[in-house]
Design a protein around this motif. Structure first.
Motif, mmCIF file in Angstrom:
data_model
loop_
_atom_site.group_PDB
_atom_site.id
_atom_site.type_symbol
_atom_site.label_atom_id
_atom_site.label_comp_id
_atom_site.label_asym_id
_atom_site.label_seq_id
_atom_site.Cartn_x
_atom_site.Cartn_y
_atom_site.Cartn_z
ATOM 1 N N LEU A 184 0.816 -1.212 0.000
ATOM 2 C CA LEU A 184 0.000 0.000 0.000
ATOM 3 C C LEU A 184 0.851 1.264 0.000
ATOM 4 N N GLU A 185 2.049 1.204 -0.580
ATOM 5 C CA GLU A 185 2.909 2.379 -0.612
ATOM 6 C C GLU A 185 2.278 3.505 -1.425
ATOM 7 N N LEU A 186 1.597 3.151 -2.533
ATOM 8 C CA LEU A 186 0.980 4.180 -3.367
ATOM 9 C C LEU A 186 -0.244 4.804 -2.712
ATOM 10 N N SER A 187 -0.762 4.175 -1.664
ATOM 11 C CA SER A 187 -1.921 4.760 -0.992
ATOM 12 C C SER A 187 -1.575 6.067 -0.293
ATOM 13 N N LYS A 188 -0.261 6.364 -0.149
ATOM 14 C CA LYS A 188 0.137 7.650 0.420
ATOM 15 C C LYS A 188 -0.079 8.783 -0.571
ATOM 16 N N LEU A 189 -0.179 8.448 -1.858
ATOM 17 C CA LEU A 189 -0.363 9.467 -2.882
ATOM 18 C C LEU A 189 -1.832 9.690 -3.207
ATOM 19 N N TYR A 190 -2.628 8.632 -3.197
ATOM 20 C CA TYR A 190 -4.055 8.764 -3.464
ATOM 21 C C TYR A 190 -4.769 7.564 -2.854
ATOM 22 N N HIS A 191 -6.071 7.694 -2.755
ATOM 23 C CA HIS A 191 -6.879 6.682 -2.078
ATOM 24 C C HIS A 191 -7.017 5.439 -2.949
ATOM 25 N N MET A 192 -6.901 4.258 -2.318
ATOM 26 C CA MET A 192 -7.039 2.975 -3.002
ATOM 27 C C MET A 192 -8.093 2.145 -2.287
ATOM 28 N N THR A 193 -8.938 1.477 -3.074
ATOM 29 C CA THR A 193 -9.988 0.619 -2.532
ATOM 30 C C THR A 193 -9.806 -0.779 -3.090
ATOM 31 N N LEU A 194 -9.550 -1.743 -2.205
ATOM 32 C CA LEU A 194 -9.341 -3.130 -2.603
ATOM 33 C C LEU A 194 -10.615 -3.925 -2.393
ATOM 34 N N SER A 195 -10.852 -4.846 -3.299
ATOM 35 C CA SER A 195 -12.012 -5.730 -3.197
ATOM 36 C C SER A 195 -11.573 -7.149 -3.553
ATOM 37 N N PRO A 196 -11.807 -8.118 -2.646
ATOM 38 C CA PRO A 196 -12.483 -8.044 -1.348
ATOM 39 C C PRO A 196 -11.554 -7.498 -0.262
ATOM 40 N N LEU A 197 -12.057 -7.453 0.960
ATOM 41 C CA LEU A 197 -11.262 -6.987 2.086
ATOM 42 C C LEU A 197 -10.199 -8.013 2.438
ATOM 43 N N ALA A 198 -9.039 -7.513 2.909
ATOM 44 C CA ALA A 198 -7.918 -8.388 3.232
ATOM 45 C C ALA A 198 -8.162 -9.122 4.542
ATOM 46 N N ASP A 199 -7.439 -10.245 4.719
ATOM 47 C CA ASP A 199 -7.557 -11.024 5.950
ATOM 48 C C ASP A 199 -6.842 -10.344 7.111
ATOM 49 N N TYR A 200 -5.622 -9.840 6.862
ATOM 50 C CA TYR A 200 -4.900 -9.132 7.918
ATOM 51 C C TYR A 200 -3.873 -8.220 7.266
ATOM 52 N N ASN A 205 8.861 -1.234 9.048
ATOM 53 C CA ASN A 205 9.745 -0.211 8.485
ATOM 54 C C ASN A 205 8.966 0.862 7.724
ATOM 55 N N GLY A 206 7.810 1.240 8.242
ATOM 56 C CA GLY A 206 7.032 2.289 7.616
ATOM 57 C C GLY A 206 6.250 1.858 6.393
ATOM 58 N N ARG A 207 6.258 0.578 6.049
ATOM 59 C CA ARG A 207 5.522 0.077 4.893
ATOM 60 C C ARG A 207 4.382 -0.804 5.381
ATOM 61 N N THR A 208 3.291 -0.780 4.623
ATOM 62 C CA THR A 208 2.100 -1.536 4.985
ATOM 63 C C THR A 208 1.763 -2.509 3.866
ATOM 64 N N LEU A 209 1.561 -3.760 4.238
ATOM 65 C CA LEU A 209 1.160 -4.794 3.300
ATOM 66 C C LEU A 209 -0.127 -5.429 3.797
ATOM 67 N N VAL A 210 -1.069 -5.624 2.887
ATOM 68 C CA VAL A 210 -2.287 -6.362 3.206
ATOM 69 C C VAL A 210 -2.150 -7.765 2.647
ATOM 70 N N VAL A 211 -2.678 -8.733 3.360
ATOM 71 C CA VAL A 211 -2.475 -10.139 3.037
ATOM 72 C C VAL A 211 -3.825 -10.793 2.800
ATOM 73 N N TYR A 212 -3.907 -11.562 1.706
ATOM 74 C CA TYR A 212 -5.081 -12.370 1.388
ATOM 75 C C TYR A 212 -4.681 -13.838 1.495
ATOM 76 N N ASP A 213 -5.381 -14.563 2.343
ATOM 77 C CA ASP A 213 -5.160 -15.995 2.495
ATOM 78 C C ASP A 213 -6.123 -16.722 1.564
ATOM 79 N N SER A 226 -10.745 -13.719 -6.865
ATOM 80 C CA SER A 226 -10.639 -12.523 -7.703
ATOM 81 C C SER A 226 -10.213 -11.353 -6.834
ATOM 82 N N LEU A 227 -9.405 -10.487 -7.392
ATOM 83 C CA LEU A 227 -8.899 -9.320 -6.675
ATOM 84 C C LEU A 227 -8.914 -8.130 -7.622
ATOM 85 N N SER A 228 -9.428 -7.017 -7.153
ATOM 86 C CA SER A 228 -9.479 -5.799 -7.954
ATOM 87 C C SER A 228 -9.152 -4.609 -7.070
#
Length: 510
Positions: A184-200, A205-213, A226-228
């Motif tokens: 989600l590094e680019l989310s600092k520049l503009y809003h991002m909406t992921l579908s579906p919602l991540a598991d965790y 180190n200042g970076r955020t990752l969303v994980v899909y199991d 499917s992921l969009s």
């Protein structure tokens, strides 16, 4: 030849030399991957690094004993990855392309529409448990893909289907972990909406990752995942916006740029710029393999820091090349101080005149110089999130099989960086001259053969010489022909008139 004895070891036949083993290995591997690896089976394209490419086995007894005479390194910089390599590579995957992440590779033409992709295959011996009481073999396969989601103006959405042509067919039943990570590094520049919602979510180190199991059945619909992503792309150009947010961007710890210098078809040079971003002293291992037809001059080797200060390598290994026998090899350890952001390595070479039969089918395309290899140990990452280590590199003394244990990871992070391959034009003869000579020779032979064939095949006979007629005789002959033709026309006219008279008389009698 390497013979498979069991799942844990190999036995090497002692009666075969290392070069024979290497030749057999590259031919077998080239057959498995449908690659042209048969071009690296000779000593002119392979070398034996002294310090680089040490065994990456996690078995302590094998990692301590190293003999570089048993090591071979070769590269084909002019070969590109294509579907001929991807198809056999997919067969090494546990579920082929039926399930898991590999199911995204079914539509191969869609994969080759992207900007960049690469295939990787690592094979090493590892410890089977934390005490290393037994060992096993580890095969690691990797596919790197770079997609420009901003290529089309006004496009503010991407998905797995738009990139790969289809969604993921669930998780592979043979895998323990099937996860999808989104940075989600680019989310600092503009809003991002992921579908579906991540598991965790993972933060490090200042970076955020969303994980899909993918093993989670809630993330799958009708057996597919499917992921969009939708983003509010601003009207301002993305690169301009990123330039204004440099403080939020994280540069790589180490990156390299390499290019050629000089002009003409005689002498040239190579410059490599290494950029060091961490605020700590970095020691790296620099390796170069130069083909034998580029004669490297070691006395021109220079290592210059950004402030203009010349430094010497901590350790240097140089093996001069030999024409048509072995390439040039340069290895050196370099220490970059913490306050030096970049270092420039340069040396010069002389181009060799090749024989006409040593040129490739497309000689004017140029000759490639393999990429330089830089190996180093970077500062440690957050030990609480070992998955970040796997996404960027792998450990020299630990296995991916033990990744579930967060305390088992050491503080070292080994990386190996490859620079750009270089394309250089050697002195090339005019290969059109043989074609011109062949055309000229064939034309001359054809002309000579025609006359010679007439002389040898035609039958000669005696013919009396006719008397030449003067101009008056030609006029008399033409006048006689004219009178004869006139008489012919008059006779034809009389016959037609007589025929018409007879026809009228016959009609009158009736």
């Amino acid at each position: 030849m390497l013979k498979r004895i069991s799942d844990t070891c190999f036995e090497v036949s002692a009666h075969l030399a290392v070069d024979d083993l290497w030749k057999s290995f590259v031919h077998e591997l080239g057959g498995l991957l449908c690659a042209s690896l048969n071009f690296v089976d000779t000593s002119t394209s392979s070398s034996s690094p002294k310090y680089s490419f040490r065994p990456q086995s996690t078995v302590t007894s094998q990692s301590q004993e190293f003999n570089n005479s048993n090591l071979r390194y070769a590269v084909l910089p002019r070969e590109i990855v294509c579907t001929e390599n991807l198809t056999p590579w997919k067969k090494f995957l546990p579920c082929n392309t039926m399930k898991g992440l590999s199911s995204l590779l079914v539509n191969s033409p869609k994969l080759y529409d992207i900007n960049y992709h690469s295939l990787r295959m690592d094979f090493r011996q590892i410890c089977a448990d934390s005490n290393c009481l037994s060992s096993r073999l580890e095969l690691s396969l990797g596919l790197g893909v770079v997609v420009d989601t901003f290529a089309k103006p006004g496009q503010n959405e991407w998905s797995l289907r738009s990139i790969f042509g289809q969604n993921m067919n669930g998780a592979c039943p043979l895998s323990d972990i099937t996860n999808v990570y989104i940075d989600l590094e680019l989310s600092k520049l503009y809003h991002m909406t992921l579908s579906p919602l991540a598991d965790y979510t993972i933060e490090s180190n200042g970076r955020t990752l969303v994980v899909y199991d993918v093993n989670n059945m809630k993330q799958t619909s009708h057996g597919t995942f499917s992921l969009s992503c939708k983003h509010d792309r601003p009207s301002t150009d993305y690169w301009l916006l990123a330039e204004n947010n440099k403080e939020n961007n994280t540069l790589p710890y180490l990156y390299v740029h390499r290019y050629t210098t000089g002009y003409g078809a005689r002498n040239g040079g190579i410059k490599t710029q290494i950029y060091n971003t961490p605020d700590t002293t970095t020691t790296l291992l620099y390796f170069e393999q130069i083909p034998w037809y580029f004669r490297v001059f070691l006395h021109t080797l220079k290592i210059i820091m950004e402030n203009g200060t010349n430094i010497k390598p901590d350790r240097l290994s140089y093996i001069p090349g030999k024409d048509r026998e072995r390439p040039y090899q340069i290895e050196m350890f370099i220490t970059i101080p913490a306050d030096v952001p970049s270092v420039e390595i340069s040396f010069e070479y002389e181009m060799t005149f090749l024989k006409w039969n040593e040129f490739p089918p497309d000689p004017n395309h140029g000759f490639y110089i393999p990429a330089a290899v830089i190996s180093t140990i970077l500062p440690k990452l957050d030990k609480q999130q070992p998955i970040l280590r796997q996404l960027q590199s792998f450990s020299l003394n630990e296995s991916l099989l033990l990744s579930s244990n967060t305390e088992s990871f050491s503080s070292s992070l080994f990386v190996r960086i490859y620079s750009e391959s270089l394309l250089v034009n050697l002195p090339t003869p005019d290969f059109s001259m043989p074609f011109n000579v062949i055309c000229l020779g064939c034309t001359a032979v054809a002309l000579a053969f025609g006359g010679f064939h007439n002389l040898t095949t035609k039958q000669f006979s005696y013919v009396e010489k006719k008397e030449k007629k003067n101009f008056r005789q030609y006029l008399q002959l033409l006048w006689a022909k004219f009178l004869a033709f006139k008489q012919y026309l008059n006779a034809k006219t009389n016959r037609n008139a007589l025929r018409q008279d007879l026809h009228r008389q016959h009609q009158h009698v009736e």
